[in-house]
Design an enzyme around this catalytic site. Structure first.
Site, PDB file in Angstrom:
ATOM      1  N   SER A 123      -2.548  -4.426  -2.532  1.00  0.00           N
ATOM      2  CA  SER A 123      -2.882  -4.393  -1.103  1.00  0.00           C
ATOM      3  C   SER A 123      -4.344  -4.024  -0.919  1.00  0.00           C
ATOM      4  CB  SER A 123      -2.007  -3.364  -0.394  1.00  0.00           C
ATOM      5  OG  SER A 123      -2.536  -3.108   0.888  1.00  0.00           O
ATOM      6  N   GLU A 124      -5.000  -4.690  -0.011  1.00  0.00           N
ATOM      7  CA  GLU A 124      -6.404  -4.380   0.301  1.00  0.00           C
ATOM      8  C   GLU A 124      -6.545  -2.973   0.880  1.00  0.00           C
ATOM      9  OE1 GLU A 124      -4.436  -6.697   1.481  1.00  0.00           O
ATOM     10  OE2 GLU A 124      -4.824  -7.220   3.576  1.00  0.00           O
ATOM     11  N   LEU A 144       8.516 -25.689  -6.194  1.00  0.00           N
ATOM     12  CA  LEU A 144       9.671 -25.125  -6.923  1.00  0.00           C
ATOM     13  C   LEU A 144       9.348 -23.805  -7.609  1.00  0.00           C
ATOM     14  CD1 LEU A 144      10.945 -28.134  -6.654  1.00  0.00           C
ATOM     15  CD2 LEU A 144      12.175 -27.417  -8.686  1.00  0.00           C
ATOM     16  N   GLY A 155      15.362  -9.110   1.755  1.00  0.00           N
ATOM     17  CA  GLY A 155      14.742  -9.684   0.564  1.00  0.00           C
ATOM     18  C   GLY A 155      15.627 -10.556  -0.290  1.00  0.00           C
ATOM     19  N   TRP A 196       0.804  -1.222   0.000  1.00  0.00           N
ATOM     20  CA  TRP A 196       0.000   0.000   0.000  1.00  0.00           C
ATOM     21  C   TRP A 196       0.836   1.271   0.000  1.00  0.00           C
ATOM     22  CZ3 TRP A 196       1.938   2.336   4.168  1.00  0.00           C
ATOM     23  CH2 TRP A 196       2.423   1.524   5.192  1.00  0.00           C
ATOM     24  N   GLU A 212      10.764  -8.236  -1.791  1.00  0.00           N
ATOM     25  CA  GLU A 212      11.274  -6.911  -1.426  1.00  0.00           C
ATOM     26  C   GLU A 212      10.622  -6.630  -0.075  1.00  0.00           C
ATOM     27  OE1 GLU A 212      12.165  -4.025  -0.718  1.00  0.00           O
ATOM     28  OE2 GLU A 212      11.466  -2.659  -2.269  1.00  0.00           O
ATOM     29  N   GLU A 244      12.175  -2.190  12.312  1.00  0.00           N
ATOM     30  CA  GLU A 244      11.462  -1.301  11.397  1.00  0.00           C
ATOM     31  C   GLU A 244      10.162  -0.772  12.011  1.00  0.00           C
ATOM     32  OE1 GLU A 244       9.986  -3.003   7.699  1.00  0.00           O
ATOM     33  OE2 GLU A 244      10.771  -1.262   6.631  1.00  0.00           O
ATOM     34  N   LYS A 247      20.351  -9.827   3.271  1.00  0.00           N
ATOM     35  CA  LYS A 247      19.913 -10.306   4.593  1.00  0.00           C
ATOM     36  C   LYS A 247      18.382 -10.430   4.641  1.00  0.00           C
ATOM     37  CE  LYS A 247      22.576  -8.125   7.882  1.00  0.00           C
ATOM     38  NZ  LYS A 247      23.406  -7.003   8.358  1.00  0.00           N
ATOM     39  N   GLY A 302       5.902  -7.643   4.021  1.00  0.00           N
ATOM     40  CA  GLY A 302       6.633  -7.910   5.249  1.00  0.00           C
ATOM     41  C   GLY A 302       7.309  -9.278   5.228  1.00  0.00           C
TER      42      GLY A 302
HETATM   43  O1  TXE Z   1       2.539  -5.917   4.761  1.00  0.00           O
HETATM   44  P1  TXE Z   1       1.977  -7.252   4.193  1.00  0.00           P
HETATM   45  P2  TXE Z   1       1.818  -4.907   5.788  1.00  0.00           P
HETATM   46  C1  TXE Z   1       6.825  -4.198   5.639  1.00  0.00           C
HETATM   47  C2  TXE Z   1       6.921  -3.163   6.702  1.00  0.00           C
HETATM   48  C3  TXE Z   1       5.576  -3.189   7.342  1.00  0.00           C
HETATM   49  C4  TXE Z   1       5.292  -4.663   7.306  1.00  0.00           C
HETATM   50  C5  TXE Z   1       3.845  -5.036   7.369  1.00  0.00           C
HETATM   51  O2  TXE Z   1       7.870  -3.590   7.643  1.00  0.00           O
HETATM   52  O3  TXE Z   1       5.569  -2.714   8.657  1.00  0.00           O
HETATM   53  O4  TXE Z   1       5.821  -5.083   6.068  1.00  0.00           O
HETATM   54  O5  TXE Z   1       3.086  -4.266   6.428  1.00  0.00           O
HETATM   55  C6  TXE Z   1      -0.291  -9.383   1.036  1.00  0.00           C
HETATM   56  N1  TXE Z   1      -0.160 -14.516   1.354  1.00  0.00           N
HETATM   57  N2  TXE Z   1       6.456  -3.647   4.351  1.00  0.00           N
HETATM   58  O6  TXE Z   1       1.083  -5.608   6.851  1.00  0.00           O
HETATM   59  O7  TXE Z   1       0.922  -7.792   5.095  1.00  0.00           O
HETATM   60  C7  TXE Z   1      -1.127  -8.189   1.436  1.00  0.00           C
HETATM   61  O8  TXE Z   1      -2.494  -8.406   1.169  1.00  0.00           O
HETATM   62  C8  TXE Z   1      -0.127 -13.721   0.272  1.00  0.00           C
HETATM   63  C9  TXE Z   1       7.545  -3.305   3.511  1.00  0.00           C
HETATM   64  O9  TXE Z   1       1.040  -3.982   4.987  1.00  0.00           O
HETATM   65  O10 TXE Z   1       3.146  -8.091   3.856  1.00  0.00           O
HETATM   66  C10 TXE Z   1      -0.494  -7.107   0.578  1.00  0.00           C
HETATM   67  O11 TXE Z   1      -0.991  -7.195  -0.741  1.00  0.00           O
HETATM   68  N3  TXE Z   1      -0.191 -12.377   0.348  1.00  0.00           N
HETATM   69  C11 TXE Z   1       7.145  -2.821   2.233  1.00  0.00           C
HETATM   70  C12 TXE Z   1       1.000  -7.485   0.607  1.00  0.00           C
HETATM   71  O12 TXE Z   1       1.038  -8.863   0.990  1.00  0.00           O
HETATM   72  C13 TXE Z   1      -0.250 -11.809   1.567  1.00  0.00           C
HETATM   73  C14 TXE Z   1       5.793  -2.462   1.890  1.00  0.00           C
HETATM   74  C15 TXE Z   1       1.834  -6.678   1.621  1.00  0.00           C
HETATM   75  O13 TXE Z   1       1.227  -6.773   2.867  1.00  0.00           O
HETATM   76  C16 TXE Z   1      -0.283 -12.590   2.737  1.00  0.00           C
HETATM   77  C17 TXE Z   1       4.805  -2.906   2.845  1.00  0.00           C
HETATM   78  C18 TXE Z   1      -0.229 -14.010   2.592  1.00  0.00           C
HETATM   79  N4  TXE Z   1      -0.239 -14.839   3.640  1.00  0.00           N
HETATM   80  C19 TXE Z   1       5.167  -3.464   4.019  1.00  0.00           C
HETATM   81  N5  TXE Z   1      -0.331 -11.758   3.799  1.00  0.00           N
HETATM   82  C20 TXE Z   1       8.176  -2.351   1.312  1.00  0.00           C
HETATM   83  N6  TXE Z   1       9.206  -3.177   1.096  1.00  0.00           N
HETATM   84  O14 TXE Z   1       8.077  -1.274   0.752  1.00  0.00           O
HETATM   85  C21 TXE Z   1      -0.341 -10.497   3.321  1.00  0.00           C
HETATM   86  N7  TXE Z   1      -0.303 -10.516   1.979  1.00  0.00           N
END
Ligand code: TXE
EC number: 1.2.1.3
Length: 503
Positions: free
Chosen positions: A178-179, A245, A456, A152, A251, A383, A453, A230
């Site tokens: 993202s939702e 596989l 990603g 998001w 990221e 973070e 690390k 995350g």
């Molecule tokens: O990320 P999520 P969130 C990091 C940052 C942040 C943390 C959590 O540290 O505090 O992640 O953020 C989808 N199977 N970044 O909760 O949940 C979700 O629907 C498949 C870094 O917002 O990982 C969304 O589309 N998909 C970052 C996407 O994953 C799943 C940007 C990201 O959401 C899933 C954002 C599952 N089991 C967060 N669970 C950056 N690198 O810029 C969630 N999702």
């Protein structure tokens, strides 16, 4: 009766709803719902994957000429440029980020489409120096149906980076935005259709990560997962993907150090730190969330930084003067508060900010916050993903490098110095996927982006991203030698190997 806009999935060239179940998309600056999206169930996910596989097998995109891919992606760039104002408006509403930031960021997004269009058009195969009268050609083929899970914080930029690379290489793509901020990405479906992309080549599917995202990533029929999110999400999807596989590009998070050395003017360094730390309210993976400041300039630097931070204009994202917008959710505000309290418990000193705030009594806002703390504190190592920044005093270059490398993240880092040798030395010694010297947040479609690390795996952007969306096929053409054979004579019936087999 609700007049809320419903923005359905983009599937097989049309907007169509997946189910009666809806998810509200909230404007974090006003706390009001701005639209609903689908919560896509398993059965629909499976049928979308199946349509995407048909699309891929048909060759309608996977086998077209490079010039067709170039034309479609270039046209998408042109259309996006023309429609930037509507995308900027949507992006501002769904993320709560200041409109001035969204204007700056989105005006560059078409460049990703143009860059990958050019790669599609110019990429060439190779011929290896194979021994003997043999020609060995290597060509790159698309992978198949690829799944992209996007976040998001930069909804359109991140989705476009991934979509452009995957389409340029000839894949069929399913994106799950993202939702929390899916609207701009969903809008891209129609835009790509207008640009000439065959229906079914790009599907955009909404839903919660733990449901729709999980259903997509658990399919054995997909060929790649590209996630920005995350570490917990990576950990959730990796086991099933590895069983099938299926490669993953991830990221993830970061804890970017901003390394300030005495040769930099305090005025310039402070400006740089404000930009590195507070853009997007600290919600980017490369936020300069740790300011590692050399003790020779520490007091003067911190004094000016605190004054400037207090002057940052927190406000309505739609106001052109606003510098700091909202954070994405109430949970994010609570996370920022928790980091501040814990850092106080650990002996940290809050120099400014430290509390939730609001605009006209509403919204998920957090004050830009500076906390003086130890390098080993929770705030300096983990973070926040919000505007809460750790300040660490360091006595030497060696200490700055040591602290910079002392977290489990390794995505971005910046080095601020006018000492040429120091700049190179420090950049070389920092273990990080991206190191900027006298810059921060600089990004370009040609420049590989990804961390080491726990930040990603793999890269977005650049030739690396394009190639990671392909598989190499080796064709070995024998134009001279006899094929490997068995002797005709029974007594010598053992294989005689040609000199360049290893069988
Ligand atoms: O990320 P999520 P969130 C990091 C940052 C942040 C943390 C959590 O540290 O505090 O992640 O953020 C989808 N199977 N970044 O909760 O949940 C979700 O629907 C498949 C870094 O917002 O990982 C969304 O589309 N998909 C970052 C996407 O994953 C799943 C940007 C990201 O959401 C899933 C954002 C599952 N089991 C967060 N669970 C950056 N690198 O810029 C969630 N999702």
């Amino acid at each position: 009766m609700s007049t809320l806009l419903h923005q359905p999935n983009w599937v097989n060239g049309a907007y169509q709803s997946a189910s009666e179940e809806r998810i509200h998309v909230i404007n974090p600056a006003t706390e009001s719902a701005i639209a609903t999206i689908d919560s896509t169930p398993l059965q629909t996910v499976n049928s979308i994957i199946s349509s995407s596989l048909d699309n891929f097998s048909s060759g309608i995109w996977s086998k077209v000429d490079a010039s067709t891919r170039f034309n479609v992606l270039s046209k998408a760039a042109t259309l996006l440029r023309l429609r930037l104002p509507e995308f900027i408006d949507l992006e501002t509403q769904q993320t709560g980020r200041p409109i001035r930031e969204m204007k700056a960021q989105l005006s560059r997004v078409p460049e990703w489409l143009e860059y990958f269009a050019s790669l599609a058009r110019t990429h060439e195969g190779r011929v290896t120096p194979f021994k003997g009268p043999v020609v060995n050609t290597l060509i790159r083929l698309p992978l198949g149906v690829v799944v992209q899970i996007t976040p998001w914080n930069h909804p359109l930029l991140i989705a476009t980076k991934k979509i452009a690379a995957a389409l340029a290489a000839g894949n069929s793509v399913i994106v799950k935005p993202s939702e929390s901020a899916p609207l701009s990405v969903l809008k891209m479906g129609q835009l790509f259709q207008e640009a000439g992309l065959p229906d079914g080549t790009l599907q955009i599917v909404s839903g919660y990560g733990r449901e729709t995202g999980k259903f997509l990533c658990e399919s054995s029929l997909i060929s790649k997962i590209d996630l920005t999110g995350g570490l917990a999400t990576y950990a959730a999807i990796a086991p099933t993907a590895s069983k099938h596989l299926i490669p993953i590009i991830a990221e993830l998070g970061g804890k970017a150090p901003v390394c300030m050395f005495p040769s930099i003017s305090v005025e310039k360094g402070v400006k740089a730190a404000l930009f590195a730390s507070f853009i997007a309210s600290g919600q980017t993976c490369v936020t300069g969330s740790r300011l590692l400041i050399h003790s020779d300039i520490y007091d003067e630097f911190v004094d000016l930084l605190v004054r400037r931070t207090k002057n940052l204009r927190v406000g309505a994202p739609t106001d052109e003067k606003t510098q700091i917008g909202a954070v994405i959710s109430r949970a994010s505000v609570e996370r920022c508060s928790a980091f501040v309290s814990q850092s106080i418990d650990e002996g940290g000193k809050v120099l400014c900010g430290g509390s939730p705030t609001s605009v006209d009594g509403k919204g998920y806002f957090f004050q830009p916050t500076l906390v003086e703390t130890k390098a080993s504190s929770n705030l300096a190592c983990n973070e926040v993903f919000g505007p809460v920044i750790a300040l660490v005093r360091c006595e030497s270059e060696e200490e700055i490098v040591k602290v910079a490398n002392a977290t489990s993240f390794a995505l971005g880092a910046s080095v601020w110095t006018n000492d040429f040798s120091q700049a190179h030395r420090v950049a070389e010694n920092i273990d990080s996927g991206i190191v900027w010297i006298n810059g921060h947040h600089l990004n370009d479609p040609s420049s590989p982006w990804g961390g080491f690390k726990e930040s990603g795996l793999g890269k977005e952007n650049g030739i690396e991203a394009f190639e990671s969306y392909t598989k190499v096929k080796s064709t070995i053409i024998n134009y001279g030698q006899e094929p490997t054979w068995f002797d005709d004579e029974v007594e010598n019936a053992r294989p005689r190997l040609s000199p360049n087999t290893n069988q």
